[in-house]
Scaffold this active site. Structure first.
Site, PDB file in Angstrom:
ATOM      1  N   CYS A  40       0.816  -1.211   0.000  1.00  0.00           N
ATOM      2  CA  CYS A  40       0.000   0.000   0.000  1.00  0.00           C
ATOM      3  C   CYS A  40       0.851   1.262   0.000  1.00  0.00           C
ATOM      4  O   CYS A  40       0.384   2.327  -0.409  1.00  0.00           O
ATOM      5  CB  CYS A  40      -0.954  -0.002   1.196  1.00  0.00           C
ATOM      6  SG  CYS A  40      -0.135  -0.022   2.805  1.00  0.00           S
ATOM      7  N   GLU A  84       7.165  -0.851  11.924  1.00  0.00           N
ATOM      8  CA  GLU A  84       5.982  -1.696  11.726  1.00  0.00           C
ATOM      9  C   GLU A  84       6.399  -3.053  11.182  1.00  0.00           C
ATOM     10  O   GLU A  84       7.360  -3.179  10.431  1.00  0.00           O
ATOM     11  CB  GLU A  84       4.974  -0.995  10.805  1.00  0.00           C
ATOM     12  CG  GLU A  84       5.469  -0.711   9.411  1.00  0.00           C
ATOM     13  CD  GLU A  84       4.979  -1.716   8.396  1.00  0.00           C
ATOM     14  OE1 GLU A  84       4.296  -2.672   8.794  1.00  0.00           O
ATOM     15  OE2 GLU A  84       5.299  -1.550   7.220  1.00  0.00           O
ATOM     16  N   GLY A  85       5.663  -4.076  11.571  1.00  0.00           N
ATOM     17  CA  GLY A  85       6.089  -5.441  11.296  1.00  0.00           C
ATOM     18  C   GLY A  85       5.555  -6.058  10.023  1.00  0.00           C
ATOM     19  O   GLY A  85       6.099  -7.051   9.540  1.00  0.00           O
ATOM     20  N   GLN A 137       5.747  -9.045   4.132  1.00  0.00           N
ATOM     21  CA  GLN A 137       5.585  -8.799   2.698  1.00  0.00           C
ATOM     22  C   GLN A 137       6.866  -9.100   1.937  1.00  0.00           C
ATOM     23  O   GLN A 137       6.826  -9.610   0.814  1.00  0.00           O
ATOM     24  CB  GLN A 137       5.133  -7.347   2.481  1.00  0.00           C
ATOM     25  CG  GLN A 137       3.710  -7.102   2.954  1.00  0.00           C
ATOM     26  CD  GLN A 137       3.379  -5.625   3.128  1.00  0.00           C
ATOM     27  OE1 GLN A 137       4.272  -4.806   3.367  1.00  0.00           O
ATOM     28  NE2 GLN A 137       2.108  -5.283   3.041  1.00  0.00           N
ATOM     29  N   ALA A 162     -11.671  -8.875   5.030  1.00  0.00           N
ATOM     30  CA  ALA A 162     -11.227  -9.591   6.234  1.00  0.00           C
ATOM     31  C   ALA A 162      -9.874 -10.254   6.033  1.00  0.00           C
ATOM     32  O   ALA A 162      -9.582 -11.276   6.645  1.00  0.00           O
ATOM     33  CB  ALA A 162     -12.273 -10.640   6.632  1.00  0.00           C
ATOM     34  N   LYS A 194      -5.491  -9.707   5.916  1.00  0.00           N
ATOM     35  CA  LYS A 194      -4.547  -9.371   6.992  1.00  0.00           C
ATOM     36  C   LYS A 194      -4.815  -7.973   7.553  1.00  0.00           C
ATOM     37  O   LYS A 194      -4.868  -7.774   8.762  1.00  0.00           O
ATOM     38  CB  LYS A 194      -3.112  -9.473   6.476  1.00  0.00           C
ATOM     39  CG  LYS A 194      -2.683 -10.883   6.109  1.00  0.00           C
ATOM     40  CD  LYS A 194      -1.264 -10.899   5.545  1.00  0.00           C
ATOM     41  CE  LYS A 194      -0.846 -12.305   5.147  1.00  0.00           C
ATOM     42  NZ  LYS A 194       0.515 -12.323   4.547  1.00  0.00           N
ATOM     43  N   MET A 195      -4.973  -7.004   6.650  1.00  0.00           N
ATOM     44  CA  MET A 195      -5.193  -5.629   7.089  1.00  0.00           C
ATOM     45  C   MET A 195      -6.536  -5.495   7.795  1.00  0.00           C
ATOM     46  O   MET A 195      -6.648  -4.866   8.841  1.00  0.00           O
ATOM     47  CB  MET A 195      -5.131  -4.684   5.886  1.00  0.00           C
ATOM     48  CG  MET A 195      -3.836  -4.717   5.127  1.00  0.00           C
ATOM     49  SD  MET A 195      -2.556  -3.698   5.886  1.00  0.00           S
ATOM     50  CE  MET A 195      -3.000  -2.096   5.258  1.00  0.00           C
TER      51      MET A 195
END
Length: 552
Positions: free
Chosen positions: A151, A215-216, A221, A293, A295-296
């Protein structure tokens, strides 16, 4: 034309060993862009990679055909011209490819350099990464490739047989698949080569180049790039080694520093932003709709529950993922709705979070303006928090009265508050990254000796086999098998002992106390002594082979 091309080539040769890796685009003869000088771009990343300065000079607009499909006639013409240009190059500067080595290059756009309006057009779904690798490696000067599309970024990593030609081909490819003109890509892209490219990916994997430092999700990714690339032609030794090393760096930084302590993800930042825009008294009662619904979306639901939201509606294609979330968060009222009912669900929601992989807009201005108004208890405005790329909510929806739209670029407001603390943690990680870059560079440079080792071994083996055949023919056909084997073993033993010394001087695995420069000097010396180099350089052979293959 040949003189001009020779002048350009000489400039490129003079710069190919520049230790500062200055980013210079080469003005080259491109049959697909008549009379159009290419664009030059310089992008400088400071140590923490959080501040980016772009200096861009643009000369002329270029227009390319969309979607990566070129008519066979024009393709043949372009490839024939490419071969012709290669012949000119050989006559005007014969040592061009001999002096140049293949390079790791990253051509990218991220939230630092490009707005979401550009990034979403260039976004490549994960399922299409293997196809993208194949298309990239079909280009004349690209040998290996990988795609990292999230993103917040769209980055193409390649092993280019020529830096400048490789960048040009990748940029044109990006334009073709996205319908974004080349000048617009050049205006927003950044370029990095070799050591700088490796350091950038390591910082990305470690979370230093994220909107929210530490951030993990970005590490997972990067792992997915390796998982998706396994077995894909073109995701080969250098690129796969680069990404696997990046995973190691990401894990090490998170283990040895406190960079992940208290850090938030894009999903949690989205929840924080929504709650910042709502009256505090409505946090527990506001009606929440989460579209997607994955991962994000799952993380959005978890963060909403952690903030005390007790009523959440989840719209998704299937119920399986929602059922798993319901089982995990039993204290929260989570209702499942199919995607076909999202408008009805939005009509009853105060806040709508979208996080799907849909490439089409789910909420248009026409659809949203038909929704009933929300209560004054939640501020009188319906909030859309869109963390999808491409976006799920049309940008013009924000033009409607009593409606507010936020996307991933708006999350900077949330993360600004604790930026200084995260920057201090990032400096700790930089020390680790610098060490890992040196280790990766040593590994990458050691690959340069592999062709010499193979050529030297092959050279010796041909002589051994030839002399062995002569010897056995003189000894007669009735020679017992055990004696033939003894002679064969003797020839192998002599060759191995003679090669032992040279091979030891080419080893670059840390077992010998030799510097990398000494090993590379030994490599060049052996190439000269045994005349291992061919008349045409390895790079030129590869490029010729790719052009001829594309002409078939």
């Amino acid at each position: 034309m040949a003189a001009a091309l020779g002048f350009v080539t000489s400039l490129a040769v003079n710069n190919c060993n520049n230790s500062q890796q200055k980013l210079k685009m080469e003005f080259c003869n491109a049959s697909t862009i008549p009379d159009s000088p290419f664009l030059s771009s310089k992008t400088r990343f400071f140590n923490n990679n959080l501040e980016v300065k772009n200096v861009i000079s643009e000369t002329r607009s270029l227009t390319l055909n969309p979607r990566c499909k070129v008519a066979s006639g024009s393709a043949s013409k372009a490839m024939a011209s490419s071969l012709s240009a290669l012949e000119l190059l050989k006559t005007s500067a014969a040592d061009r490819y001999t002096k140049e080595t293949s390079s790791i290059v990253v051509v990218g756009l991220n939230f630092h350099t490009a707005p979401i309006e550009i990034r979403e057009k260039l976004s490549i779904p994960e399922a299409q990464w293997p196809q993208a690798i194949g298309e990239l490696c079909a280009l004349n000067h690209i040998e290996e490739a990988a795609v990292l599309s999230t993103c917040n970024r769209m980055e193409i990593y390649v092993v280019a047989l020529s830096q400048h030609r490789g960048v040009k081909e990748v940029t044109e490819w990006m334009s073709k698949i996205s319908d974004v003109p080349v000048p617009d890509i050049c205006r927003h892209r950044f370029l990095m080569y070799n050591k700088d490219a490796a350091q950038h990916l390591f910082e990305v994997s470690a979370g230093l180049n994220s909107l929210i430092v530490g951030e993990g999700q970005i590490l997972s990714q990067v792992k997915q790039v390796v998982k998706t690339g396994q077995g894909v032609p073109g995701f080969d030794r250098k690129i796969s080694g680069l990404f696997k090393h990046a995973i190691t760096v990401g894990k090490r930084v998170r283990t040895e520093t406190s960079i992940s302590t208290g850090s938030v993800s894009v999903s949690s930042a989205a929840v924080e932003l929504a709650l910042m825009k709502l009256p505090e008294s409505s946090h527990a009662t506001a009606r929440m709709l989460v579209v997607g619904a994955g991962k994000m979306g799952k993380l959005v639901i978890k963060h909403l529950a952690a903030k005390g939201c007790t009523k959440i509606v989840v719209a998704n294609r299937t119920q399986d993922k929602v059922a798993a979330i319901q089982e995990e968060l039993k204290d929260v009222e989570i209702a499942y709705k199919p995607l076909s009912e999202i408008l009805a669900c939005a009509a009853e929601a105060d806040v709508v979070f979208t996080s799907t992989a849909s490439e089409t807009v789910l909420f248009t201005k026409e659809r949203v303006q038909k929704l009933p108004p929300v209560s004054s208890e939640v501020g009188g405005r319906r909030l859309f928090v869109d963390i999808s790329v491409p976006r799920n909510v049309g940008s013009c929806v924000s033009d409607l009265e009593n409606t507010q739209v936020y996307n991933v670029d708006d999350l900077k407001e949330v993360v600004a508050s604790n930026k200084e603390d995260r920057l201090r943690k990032a400096m700790e990680a930089q020390v680790i990254i610098e060490d890992e870059v040196k280790e990766f560079e040593a590994w990458k440079d050691s690959l340069e000796t592999v062709p010499t080792i193979k050529k030297l071994r092959g050279y010796a083996e041909r002589i051994r086999a030839s002399e062995l055949e002569k010897c056995l023919s003189k000894m007669g056909d009735d020679l017992p098998k055990n004696q033939k084997k003894a002679v064969y073993d003797l020839s192998v033993g002599i060759v191995n002992k003679l090669l032992h010394g040279p091979m030891q001087h080419l080893r670059c695995d840390g077992s010998e106390n030799r510097s990398l420069s000494e090993i590379l000097e030994n490599m060049h010396a052996l190439n000269r002594i045994f005349n291992l180099d061919t008349e045409i350089s390895v790079l030129e052979q590869k490029i010729r082979a790719k052009i001829e293959q594309n002409q078939k």
